[in-house]
Write a protein that holds these residues in place. Sequence first.
Motif, PDB file in Angstrom:
ATOM      1  N   ALA A  46       0.825  -1.210   0.000  1.00 28.58           N
ATOM      2  CA  ALA A  46       0.000   0.000   0.000  1.00 28.58           C
ATOM      3  C   ALA A  46       0.857   1.258   0.000  1.00 28.58           C
ATOM      4  O   ALA A  46       0.536   2.246  -0.681  1.00 28.58           O
ATOM      5  CB  ALA A  46      -0.925  -0.014   1.210  1.00 28.58           C
ATOM      6  N   ALA A  47       1.954   1.218   0.754  1.00 28.62           N
ATOM      7  CA  ALA A  47       2.841   2.383   0.796  1.00 28.62           C
ATOM      8  C   ALA A  47       3.526   2.611  -0.548  1.00 28.62           C
ATOM      9  O   ALA A  47       3.656   3.751  -1.008  1.00 28.62           O
ATOM     10  CB  ALA A  47       3.878   2.203   1.901  1.00 28.62           C
ATOM     11  N   THR A  48       3.969   1.536  -1.180  1.00 26.74           N
ATOM     12  CA  THR A  48       4.597   1.664  -2.494  1.00 26.74           C
ATOM     13  C   THR A  48       3.619   2.229  -3.516  1.00 26.74           C
ATOM     14  O   THR A  48       3.945   3.133  -4.293  1.00 26.74           O
ATOM     15  CB  THR A  48       5.114   0.298  -2.969  1.00 26.74           C
ATOM     16  N   ARG A  49       2.403   1.734  -3.478  1.00 30.97           N
ATOM     17  CA  ARG A  49       1.375   2.218  -4.396  1.00 30.97           C
ATOM     18  C   ARG A  49       1.093   3.703  -4.169  1.00 30.97           C
ATOM     19  O   ARG A  49       0.971   4.481  -5.122  1.00 30.97           O
ATOM     20  CB  ARG A  49       0.107   1.397  -4.205  1.00 30.97           C
ATOM     21  N   LEU A  50       1.003   4.099  -2.916  1.00 34.46           N
ATOM     22  CA  LEU A  50       0.733   5.500  -2.596  1.00 34.46           C
ATOM     23  C   LEU A  50       1.885   6.391  -3.041  1.00 34.46           C
ATOM     24  O   LEU A  50       1.664   7.447  -3.657  1.00 34.46           O
ATOM     25  CB  LEU A  50       0.479   5.653  -1.099  1.00 34.46           C
ATOM     26  N   ARG A  51       3.109   5.999  -2.737  1.00 31.06           N
ATOM     27  CA  ARG A  51       4.263   6.811  -3.157  1.00 31.06           C
ATOM     28  C   ARG A  51       4.297   6.965  -4.672  1.00 31.06           C
ATOM     29  O   ARG A  51       4.524   8.059  -5.200  1.00 31.06           O
ATOM     30  CB  ARG A  51       5.561   6.178  -2.660  1.00 31.06           C
ATOM     31  N   GLN A  52       4.075   5.875  -5.381  1.00 25.57           N
ATOM     32  CA  GLN A  52       4.091   5.926  -6.840  1.00 25.57           C
ATOM     33  C   GLN A  52       2.984   6.821  -7.375  1.00 25.57           C
ATOM     34  O   GLN A  52       3.183   7.546  -8.363  1.00 25.57           O
ATOM     35  CB  GLN A  52       3.978   4.516  -7.415  1.00 25.57           C
ATOM     36  N   ARG A  53       1.823   6.802  -6.718  1.00 32.56           N
ATOM     37  CA  ARG A  53       0.724   7.658  -7.147  1.00 32.56           C
ATOM     38  C   ARG A  53       1.068   9.132  -6.942  1.00 32.56           C
ATOM     39  O   ARG A  53       0.795   9.979  -7.797  1.00 32.56           O
ATOM     40  CB  ARG A  53      -0.537   7.293  -6.372  1.00 32.56           C
ATOM     41  N   LEU A  54       1.679   9.447  -5.822  1.00 33.20           N
ATOM     42  CA  LEU A  54       2.092  10.827  -5.577  1.00 33.20           C
ATOM     43  C   LEU A  54       3.121  11.286  -6.603  1.00 33.20           C
ATOM     44  O   LEU A  54       3.071  12.420  -7.097  1.00 33.20           O
ATOM     45  CB  LEU A  54       2.660  10.961  -4.167  1.00 33.20           C
ATOM     46  N   GLU A  55       4.050  10.398  -6.913  1.00 31.23           N
ATOM     47  CA  GLU A  55       5.073  10.749  -7.897  1.00 31.23           C
ATOM     48  C   GLU A  55       4.472  10.941  -9.287  1.00 31.23           C
ATOM     49  O   GLU A  55       4.945  11.758 -10.078  1.00 31.23           O
ATOM     50  CB  GLU A  55       6.160   9.674  -7.907  1.00 31.23           C
ATOM     51  N   ALA A  56       3.408  10.221  -9.581  1.00 23.48           N
ATOM     52  CA  ALA A  56       2.782  10.321 -10.900  1.00 23.48           C
ATOM     53  C   ALA A  56       1.884  11.542 -11.032  1.00 23.48           C
ATOM     54  O   ALA A  56       1.700  12.054 -12.146  1.00 23.48           O
ATOM     55  CB  ALA A  56       1.966   9.053 -11.181  1.00 23.48           C
ATOM     56  N   THR A  57       1.318  12.018  -9.914  1.00 14.97           N
ATOM     57  CA  THR A  57       0.301  13.070 -10.010  1.00 14.97           C
ATOM     58  C   THR A  57       0.708  14.407  -9.406  1.00 14.97           C
ATOM     59  O   THR A  57       0.187  15.449  -9.819  1.00 14.97           O
ATOM     60  CB  THR A  57      -0.997  12.612  -9.329  1.00 14.97           C
TER      61      THR A  57
END
Length: 406
Positions: free
Chosen positions: A146-157
């Motif tokens: 979940a943390a990896t997914r969240l970090r990646q989402r922040l980096e993408a948006t």
Amino acid sequence: MTNPTEQMATLQGLRDRLTTWLTTQALPIWWETGADRERGGFHERLNLDGTPCIEPRRARVQARQVFTFAVAGRLGWTGPSRRAVEHGLEFFRRAYERPDGTFRTLVGPDGATLDDTVVLYDQAFALFALAVAGTVVADPAPLTAAATRLRQRLEATLKHPLGGFEEAAPRKLPLLANPHMHLFEASLAWVELGQGADQAAWNALADEIAGLALSHFIDPKTGYLREFFDGEWRTAPGRDGRIVEPGHLFEWAWLLVRWGRLRGRADAVAAARRMAEAAEATGVDPVRNVAVNAILDDGAPVDSGARLWPQTERIKAAVALAGAAETEAEKALWRGRIAAGVTALFTYFDVPVAGLWRDKLQPDGTFVEEPAPASSFYHIICAIEELDKALAAGVLGPVQPAGAAA
């Protein structure tokens, strides 16, 4: 100079008082009454008679309480630390986690969405809670994912081209230092776990935010750290760009010492020392012995009230800088400031129901009469743990003066 042995005895006594208060008074009431057994999660505030306030709940507070109970067992609490963490995580992920892996900002007591906005500050605390909770729960793999997914989402948006993150998409100004401080804290928590294939990404995030702080947030002339910025990470115009929060100077100092020692960056430790010295010199009221809420970049007062949380950050910075000190004189200075900070903190705990606290000390020395906010607990327990770890590791004890023979 105060006798080092006497200083250490004083600090150990203060640590013992803090941990006794924490484990026998604070944690029991915040678990027994502060946890909502009917609806899940944690109450935002407890009235000073110990009864809960039934009101909307911010994501950041739920995440902070998860962190608090994850740390509780390490500090000697014999209560159900894992169960408390799991209780908080279940509500947090069910009520706040959005389909894209980010977390909404506000829900009702029953978990109904009240504000679906993605606030950068809240995402930082989600990352932080997921990291620390993973040290307690039986299976940390879903939290890591979940943390990896969240970090990646922040980096993408929300990624800013010059480093760090935007506040929102589309852009919302001013840009803020404060959420980055907590993203820095979260990334260091993941770095210090030291495991998993994703460590390079967490290291890179920590390094990026540290670099942004050293290059843009901290004023090289004064050592103060600014709070508000334009879209290019230039200090915001007008009065907003001049506001300095002593509590944040201390908090950033604590983080930069951790990162600087991890990376062998003496410049980061020096910047941290300068920030904390500036906060002590112009952001601490010597009459009340408290860190005030806000000043301007010339030291002029903006808000001479003193919330609870800056007192805990003063302790954390002093612990970190005492541990990094190169001479006994410097170490003794910071030991004295640790003791002053803890002494101030105890005044906030003087309430009718043990284990609660007051939050807002006014300039006239009286406290605002209001419920105790759960949001403070994260600050308190972190300061207690930092002092406890430093004493256990022996890093606050006397060192040889500079130049002395080995």
